[in-house]
Motif scaffolding. Structure first.
Motif, short mmCIF file in Angstrom:
data_model
loop_
_atom_site.label_atom_id
_atom_site.label_comp_id
_atom_site.label_asym_id
_atom_site.label_seq_id
_atom_site.Cartn_x
_atom_site.Cartn_y
_atom_site.Cartn_z
N PHE A 65 0.83 -1.16 -0.08
CA PHE A 65 -0.09 -0.03 -0.10
C PHE A 65 0.93 1.28 -0.15
O PHE A 65 0.38 2.16 -0.70
N LEU A 66 1.88 1.27 0.72
CA LEU A 66 2.77 2.51 1.01
C LEU A 66 3.60 2.62 -0.41
O LEU A 66 4.05 3.70 -0.88
N GLY A 67 3.86 1.45 -1.04
CA GLY A 67 4.71 1.42 -2.16
C GLY A 67 3.97 2.23 -3.31
O GLY A 67 4.42 2.91 -4.28
N CYS A 68 2.60 1.92 -3.25
CA CYS A 68 1.83 2.40 -4.41
C CYS A 68 1.62 4.16 -4.31
O CYS A 68 1.59 4.76 -4.95
N CYS A 69 1.63 4.24 -2.95
CA CYS A 69 1.70 5.90 -2.60
C CYS A 69 2.85 6.49 -2.74
O CYS A 69 2.93 7.67 -3.47
N GLY A 70 4.06 5.82 -2.62
CA GLY A 70 5.32 6.41 -2.95
C GLY A 70 5.81 6.35 -4.34
O GLY A 70 6.28 7.25 -4.78
N ALA A 71 5.06 5.35 -5.08
CA ALA A 71 5.32 5.41 -6.81
C ALA A 71 4.62 6.64 -7.21
O ALA A 71 5.09 7.47 -8.00
N MET A 72 3.47 7.20 -6.66
CA MET A 72 2.73 8.15 -7.16
C MET A 72 3.37 9.53 -6.79
O MET A 72 3.53 10.60 -7.67
N LYS A 73 3.85 9.59 -5.60
CA LYS A 73 4.75 10.88 -5.06
C LYS A 73 5.99 10.85 -5.83
O LYS A 73 6.44 12.01 -6.02
N GLU A 74 6.63 10.02 -6.12
CA GLU A 74 7.91 9.84 -6.75
C GLU A 74 9.16 10.58 -6.16
O GLU A 74 9.75 11.32 -6.75
N SER A 75 8.96 10.32 -4.81
CA SER A 75 10.04 10.72 -4.16
C SER A 75 11.21 10.05 -4.00
O SER A 75 11.15 8.79 -3.46
N SER A 76 12.40 10.49 -4.30
CA SER A 76 13.57 9.86 -4.26
C SER A 76 13.96 9.13 -2.75
O SER A 76 14.39 7.95 -2.76
N CYS A 77 13.86 10.13 -1.64
CA CYS A 77 14.06 9.50 -0.26
C CYS A 77 12.98 8.39 -0.02
O CYS A 77 13.39 7.26 0.33
N MET A 78 11.95 8.54 -0.39
CA MET A 78 10.66 7.48 -0.06
C MET A 78 11.06 6.29 -0.77
O MET A 78 10.71 5.15 -0.46
N LEU A 79 11.37 6.38 -2.07
CA LEU A 79 11.69 5.27 -2.80
C LEU A 79 12.84 4.29 -2.58
O LEU A 79 12.75 3.17 -2.47
N LYS A 80 14.05 5.12 -2.05
CA LYS A 80 14.82 4.41 -1.70
C LYS A 80 14.67 3.55 -0.07
O LYS A 80 15.09 2.60 0.10
N THR A 81 13.89 4.39 0.65
CA THR A 81 13.42 3.72 1.94
C THR A 81 12.47 2.48 1.64
O THR A 81 12.91 1.48 2.26
N TYR A 82 11.73 2.67 0.77
CA TYR A 82 10.94 1.52 0.22
C TYR A 82 11.83 0.37 -0.10
O TYR A 82 11.56 -0.66 0.23
N ALA A 83 12.86 0.67 -1.24
CA ALA A 83 13.49 -0.47 -1.86
C ALA A 83 14.17 -1.22 -0.70
O ALA A 83 14.32 -2.37 -0.70
N ALA A 84 14.94 -0.49 0.25
CA ALA A 84 15.64 -1.10 1.32
C ALA A 84 14.69 -1.98 2.01
O ALA A 84 15.11 -3.05 2.42
N ILE A 85 13.45 -1.39 2.69
CA ILE A 85 12.53 -2.28 3.35
C ILE A 85 12.36 -3.59 2.82
O ILE A 85 12.25 -4.77 3.38
N VAL A 86 11.84 -3.45 1.40
CA VAL A 86 11.51 -4.65 0.69
C VAL A 86 12.65 -5.70 0.64
O VAL A 86 12.51 -6.70 0.50
N THR A 87 13.72 -4.96 0.33
CA THR A 87 14.89 -5.81 0.08
C THR A 87 15.26 -6.69 1.31
O THR A 87 15.62 -7.75 1.23
#
Length: 240
Positions: A65-87
């Protein structure tokens, strides 16, 4: 950029969200397969793995759910945090899968040991546990954990002569008394002889297979999502 787009990442995260819902559903089905199993499964610790998977599924739902929101906002910091959590989550899933593949016998022996520990409490002033053990044995047509001889060799109740009434094909009071004095053919005709571990594993087989397939597909989607998130993050940083 190929899949490195907001839409691509959104679709992947929606897939992760859907897979998370499927994991939660399947884990819940296993936990609630039969309410009569509850007392034994809690006592023996067999609930532990499905509960861990259930919690992981809930985490995956939230991340999706948060990833969907992050994708729409296209925030670099948010996307990196998301990628780290999923990894981190993906590495945990892979580690667990490898351990289960490398040490399947150890996992099986541990579950059997914990189940046997619960069976050993039979007759020890816990009527609800006694009723659960009898119900499971009769419903699954099994006796003991490994087989019916557990009641003679491992379980204190019955003094090595008796099995609990749940083992009996015709469940009546005292139906399992002095069962080991009978001939092998009489035993076969009177009680179930298969162990409850194998019977329970067979009873949950379809749900377990489905859960494994969902987890495998979800791992593939997670790898793609991390790749897209990192690519979109670099793209966002470039235009920032």
């Amino acid at each position: 950029m190929g899949c490195i787009t907001k839409l691509g990442l959104f679709v992947l995260n929606f897939a992760i969200f859907a897979a998370g819902v499927a994991v939660v559903t399947l884990a819940s089905i296993i936990i609630n397969k039969d309410n009569s199993y509850g007392e034994l499964l809690v006592e023996s610790g067999v609930f532990t793995l499905p509960i861990i998977i259930l919690i992981a599924g809930l985490v995956i739902v939230i991340i999706g759910f948060l990833g969907c929101c992050g994708a729409m906002k296209e925030s670099s910091c948010m996307l990196k945090t998301y990628a780290a959590i999923v990894t981190v989550l993906l590495l945990g899933e892979i580690t667990l899968a490898i351990l289960l593949l490398i040490y399947p016998q150890k996992a099986e022996n541990l579950i059997k040991k914990e189940m046997l520990g619960a069976f050993k409490k039979y007759g020890a002033d816990d009527p609800s546990l006694d009723k659960t053990i009898d119900s499971i044995q009769h419903d699954l047509e099994c006796c003991g954990v490994n087989n019916y001889t557990d009641w003679k060799e491992e379980i204190p109740w019955g003094s090595g002569q008796n099995v609990s009434k749940g083992c009996c094909k015709e469940m009546e009071e005292d139906c399992g008394m002095n069962i080991f004095d009978k001939s092998p053919s009489q035993i076969e005709n009177t009680i179930y002889t298969q162990g409850c571990y194998e019977a329970l594993k067979e009873d949950l087989k379809s749900e377990t297979i489905a859960l494994g397939v969902v987890l495998f597909l979800m791992a593939i989607v997670q790898v793609m999502a991390v790749s897209c998130a990192c690519g979109l993050s670099r793209k966002s940083s470039h235009y920032a």
